[in-house]
Design a protein around this motif. Structure first.
Motif, mmCIF file in Angstrom:
data_model
loop_
_atom_site.group_PDB
_atom_site.id
_atom_site.type_symbol
_atom_site.label_atom_id
_atom_site.label_comp_id
_atom_site.label_asym_id
_atom_site.label_seq_id
_atom_site.Cartn_x
_atom_site.Cartn_y
_atom_site.Cartn_z
ATOM 1 N N CYS B 162 0.822 -1.223 0.000
ATOM 2 C CA CYS B 162 0.000 0.000 0.000
ATOM 3 C C CYS B 162 0.845 1.258 0.000
ATOM 4 O O CYS B 162 0.533 2.207 -0.691
ATOM 5 C CB CYS B 162 -0.923 0.036 1.212
ATOM 6 N N ASP B 163 1.886 1.273 0.824
ATOM 7 C CA ASP B 163 2.658 2.511 0.972
ATOM 8 C C ASP B 163 3.770 2.618 -0.083
ATOM 9 O O ASP B 163 4.414 3.661 -0.192
ATOM 10 C CB ASP B 163 3.294 2.583 2.370
ATOM 11 N N GLY B 164 4.001 1.543 -0.829
ATOM 12 C CA GLY B 164 5.061 1.570 -1.833
ATOM 13 C C GLY B 164 6.449 1.701 -1.223
ATOM 14 O O GLY B 164 7.361 2.237 -1.831
ATOM 15 N N LYS B 165 6.595 1.243 0.025
ATOM 16 C CA LYS B 165 7.897 1.292 0.697
ATOM 17 C C LYS B 165 8.273 -0.136 1.094
ATOM 18 O O LYS B 165 7.624 -1.094 0.684
ATOM 19 C CB LYS B 165 7.820 2.188 1.926
ATOM 20 N N ASN B 166 9.260 -0.250 1.932
ATOM 21 C CA ASN B 166 9.655 -1.593 2.372
ATOM 22 C C ASN B 166 10.292 -1.449 3.753
ATOM 23 O O ASN B 166 11.459 -1.723 3.946
ATOM 24 C CB ASN B 166 10.635 -2.188 1.364
ATOM 25 N N VAL B 167 9.478 -0.979 4.706
ATOM 26 C CA VAL B 167 10.034 -0.565 5.999
ATOM 27 C C VAL B 167 10.331 -1.759 6.908
ATOM 28 O O VAL B 167 11.304 -1.755 7.642
ATOM 29 C CB VAL B 167 9.083 0.436 6.695
ATOM 30 N N GLY B 186 18.884 0.395 11.660
ATOM 31 C CA GLY B 186 17.888 -0.549 12.159
ATOM 32 C C GLY B 186 16.819 0.132 12.990
ATOM 33 O O GLY B 186 15.936 -0.528 13.540
ATOM 34 N N LYS B 187 16.884 1.447 13.093
ATOM 35 C CA LYS B 187 15.912 2.205 13.909
ATOM 36 C C LYS B 187 14.831 2.799 13.020
ATOM 37 O O LYS B 187 15.075 3.198 11.876
ATOM 38 C CB LYS B 187 16.618 3.349 14.653
ATOM 39 N N LEU B 188 13.652 2.930 13.611
ATOM 40 C CA LEU B 188 12.501 3.455 12.891
ATOM 41 C C LEU B 188 12.739 4.897 12.432
ATOM 42 O O LEU B 188 12.298 5.297 11.348
ATOM 43 C CB LEU B 188 11.285 3.398 13.823
ATOM 44 N N VAL B 189 13.454 5.677 13.238
ATOM 45 C CA VAL B 189 13.647 7.096 12.912
ATOM 46 C C VAL B 189 14.424 7.259 11.607
ATOM 47 O O VAL B 189 14.226 8.233 10.880
ATOM 48 C CB VAL B 189 14.351 7.837 14.076
ATOM 49 N N ASP B 190 15.272 6.286 11.284
ATOM 50 C CA ASP B 190 16.074 6.388 10.066
ATOM 51 C C ASP B 190 15.423 5.682 8.872
ATOM 52 O O ASP B 190 16.015 5.609 7.794
ATOM 53 C CB ASP B 190 17.474 5.803 10.312
ATOM 54 N N SER B 191 14.227 5.122 9.075
ATOM 55 C CA SER B 191 13.515 4.485 7.962
ATOM 56 C C SER B 191 12.679 5.562 7.265
ATOM 57 O O SER B 191 12.587 6.687 7.736
ATOM 58 C CB SER B 191 12.604 3.380 8.490
ATOM 59 N N ASP B 192 12.035 5.186 6.151
ATOM 60 C CA ASP B 192 11.213 6.195 5.482
ATOM 61 C C ASP B 192 9.728 6.080 5.850
ATOM 62 O O ASP B 192 8.857 6.559 5.140
ATOM 63 C CB ASP B 192 11.431 6.188 3.958
ATOM 64 N N ILE B 193 9.416 5.473 6.994
ATOM 65 C CA ILE B 193 8.013 5.402 7.418
ATOM 66 C C ILE B 193 7.513 6.796 7.792
ATOM 67 O O ILE B 193 8.264 7.618 8.327
ATOM 68 C CB ILE B 193 7.821 4.414 8.598
ATOM 69 N N GLU B 194 6.255 7.065 7.460
ATOM 70 C CA GLU B 194 5.633 8.332 7.842
ATOM 71 C C GLU B 194 4.319 8.032 8.544
ATOM 72 O O GLU B 194 3.705 6.986 8.337
ATOM 73 C CB GLU B 194 5.366 9.175 6.591
ATOM 74 N N LEU B 195 3.877 8.971 9.330
ATOM 75 C CA LEU B 195 2.667 8.792 10.130
ATOM 76 C C LEU B 195 1.442 8.497 9.268
ATOM 77 O O LEU B 195 0.527 7.810 9.695
ATOM 78 C CB LEU B 195 2.434 10.058 10.970
ATOM 79 N N GLU B 196 1.440 8.980 8.036
ATOM 80 C CA GLU B 196 0.288 8.790 7.152
ATOM 81 C C GLU B 196 0.272 7.385 6.553
ATOM 82 O O GLU B 196 -0.723 6.982 5.959
ATOM 83 C CB GLU B 196 0.309 9.808 5.996
ATOM 84 N N ASP B 197 1.354 6.651 6.674
ATOM 85 C CA ASP B 197 1.433 5.340 6.033
ATOM 86 C C ASP B 197 0.450 4.354 6.673
ATOM 87 O O ASP B 197 0.205 4.395 7.876
ATOM 88 C CB ASP B 197 2.847 4.755 6.176
ATOM 89 N N MET B 198 -0.063 3.463 5.844
ATOM 90 C CA MET B 198 -0.926 2.411 6.378
ATOM 91 C C MET B 198 -0.143 1.541 7.374
ATOM 92 O O MET B 198 -0.691 1.104 8.381
ATOM 93 C CB MET B 198 -1.450 1.550 5.238
ATOM 94 N N ALA B 199 1.127 1.326 7.112
ATOM 95 C CA ALA B 199 1.940 0.479 7.998
ATOM 96 C C ALA B 199 2.004 1.025 9.417
ATOM 97 O O ALA B 199 2.196 0.270 10.372
ATOM 98 C CB ALA B 199 3.353 0.332 7.431
ATOM 99 N N ALA B 200 1.819 2.314 9.570
ATOM 100 C CA ALA B 200 1.892 2.916 10.907
ATOM 101 C C ALA B 200 0.627 2.645 11.712
ATOM 102 O O ALA B 200 0.611 2.811 12.932
ATOM 103 C CB ALA B 200 2.128 4.419 10.792
#
Ligand code: SF4
Ligand code: SF4
Ligand code: FES
Lengths: 178, 247
Positions: B162-167, B186-200
């Motif tokens: 859905c998010d087109g990422k691979n977190v 290996g930390k979440l802060v350095d990944s490209d996840i964003e609050l709007e992502d479905m994965a969140a």
């Protein structure tokens, strides 16, 4: 008819389950017509005598908890694990992430505001277990009353069922782990 | 197309229509029949890992989220025997992690817990593992508490599909299995996840949490305090967190 004898104890717990039990308020008057308490923090009797029902709050955190639990199991026909700590270790089990030494150092040496830092080692103090355990890992448990704490209504329901000679049950909406 | 509409499977004796390509779970969800499930979410590719959705298809057990529906299937779902097995699976999920509901922000909104209620689970039954797992609170608005991760891989799939990422991905085997984050540190802060992502927002348990919003709805008034998991559309539950956040 002689009264049903009930013992209660808080092992490694916060007495919240006992407080919730007392939340049954005036319903305890009716209950006392059928029930008498043996060992319990409610009457401060310190030793268990043979009785019908033992309500056990709290997890196993130290050697005394294990001793008390075994005394209850030997004396009670029915043991009920009451609350999250008795059932899965609950909040006390959060220390299982750390070694006992780390916990003692944090609480008695390193914590901000500690006065006269030293780890207590008086002979009177029960030895802490290296990990916290739920009670069913040490004795057979007959019934489980989940909740943190279980509501007063749940205590009333379970005791009423047992007094009526029924298998205790809870309506689904009273089943909670929190 | 016409003959498509007429195809029928039977779930607990009830006729349930299905279309070619649907799984038993798809057909059941469309017909408002509840089959317990944790690792499935419509719209994401089925994973078939939690096994809670196991049903008997013509007398043989199968995962309903991966098993294609096909004409003539007689399916047993809501039976005491299957629910007992599902309860044991739920108990294993509880004791393999650190599920101390009273201290969990997700309590009352958690699908694992709600399934425990639905199945009448009273205790963990098996000896507790009390594994030691890493908490990642590095991200400004998200926490990853692996203590409660059930390895359902919903976040893994949501991020990819859905998010087109691979977190996220799962690493390790057996009892060493754990969720890892795809970033150099290996930390979440350095990944490209964003609050709007479905994965969140998709985590069915309290493993991925939105910071600062955990107690907006008081305990006792949350989704599964009011509804049973069986009568609640699970999509609603997952999205509740998003709604709270935006309100
Ligand atoms: S994730 Fe769910 S089951 Fe686990 S501790 Fe939190 S509320 Fe309980
Ligand atoms: S973090 Fe949540 S969504 Fe991701 S695998 Fe673990 S339990 Fe599933
Ligand atoms: S929902 Fe089918 S295996 Fe998890």
């Amino acid at each position: 008819m002689s009264k049903v004898r009930v013992g209660t104890t808080s092992l490694g717990g916060c007495f919240g389950c006992h407080m919730s039990f007392l939340d049954m308020d005036e319903r305890i008057v009716g209950l006392m017509e059928h029930v008498e308490f043996t060992r319990s923090p409610i009457n401060d009797i310190k030793h268990c005598e043979p009785c019908d029902i033992g309500l056990i709050e709290g997890a196993l955190c130290n050697a005394d908890n294990v001793h008390v639990l075994k005394e209850f199991r030997e004396n009670c026909k029915i043991i009920i694990a009451v609350g999250a700590c008795a059932i899965n270790g609950g909040v006390p089990a959060m220390r299982n992430h750390f070694s006992l030494q780390e916990c003692l150092e944090e609480a008695f040496l390193d914590e901000i505001g500690v006065d006269n830092p030293h780890i207590p080692n008086n002979k009177e103090l029960p030895l802490l277990l290296s990990k916290v355990h739920p009670i069913h890992e040490v004795v057979k448990v007959d019934y489980y009353l989940p909740g943190c704490p279980p509501p007063a209504d749940a205590f009333v329901k379970v005791l009423t069922d047992l007094l009526e000679g029924k298998e205790p049950s809870l309506p689904k909406e009273m089943l909670h782990y929190d | 197309m016409n003959n498509n509409a007429d195809k029928i499977i039977k779930i607990d004796g009830v006729d349930v229509p299905f279309k070619d390509g649907q799984t038993i779970m798809d057909a059941a969800l469309a017909a408002d029949i509840y089959i317990p499930h944790l690792c499935h979410k419509p719209g994401l590719s089925p994973h078939g890992s939690c096994k809670l959705c196991t049903v008997d298809v013509n007398g043989r057990p199968a995962s309903s989220c991966t098993m294609p529906a096909s004409e003539g299937q007689e399916i047993a779902n809501n039976t005491p025997a299957l629910n007992e097995v599902r309860k044991s699976i739920t108990q294993m999920l509880f004791i393999e992690g650190n599920h101390l509901c009273p201290s969990c922000e997700k309590t009352g909104d958690c699908t694992l817990q709600a399934i425990g209620y639905h199945l009448g689970m009273l205790d963990g039954h098996f000896p507790q593992f009390y594994p030691r797992r890493e908490v990642d609170a590095s991200h400004g608005s998200l926490v990853l508490d692996r203590d409660r991760c059930i390895m359902c891989e919903l976040c893994v799939r949501a991020s990819r599909e859905c998010d087109g990422k691979n977190v996220f991905t799962i690493s390790g085997r057996g009892t060493n299995r754990h969720l890892i984050v795809n970033s150099d540190s290996g930390k979440l802060v350095d990944s490209d996840i964003e609050l709007e992502d479905m994965a969140a927002h998709i985590c069915p348990v309290g493993a991925i949490l939105i910071k600062d919003h955990g107690y907006e709805v008081p305990i006792g008034r949350r989704t599964f305090d009011i509804h049973s998991v069986a009568e609640t559309d699970l999509d609603d539950v997952i999205l509740t967190k998003v709604r709270h956040h935006d309100e």
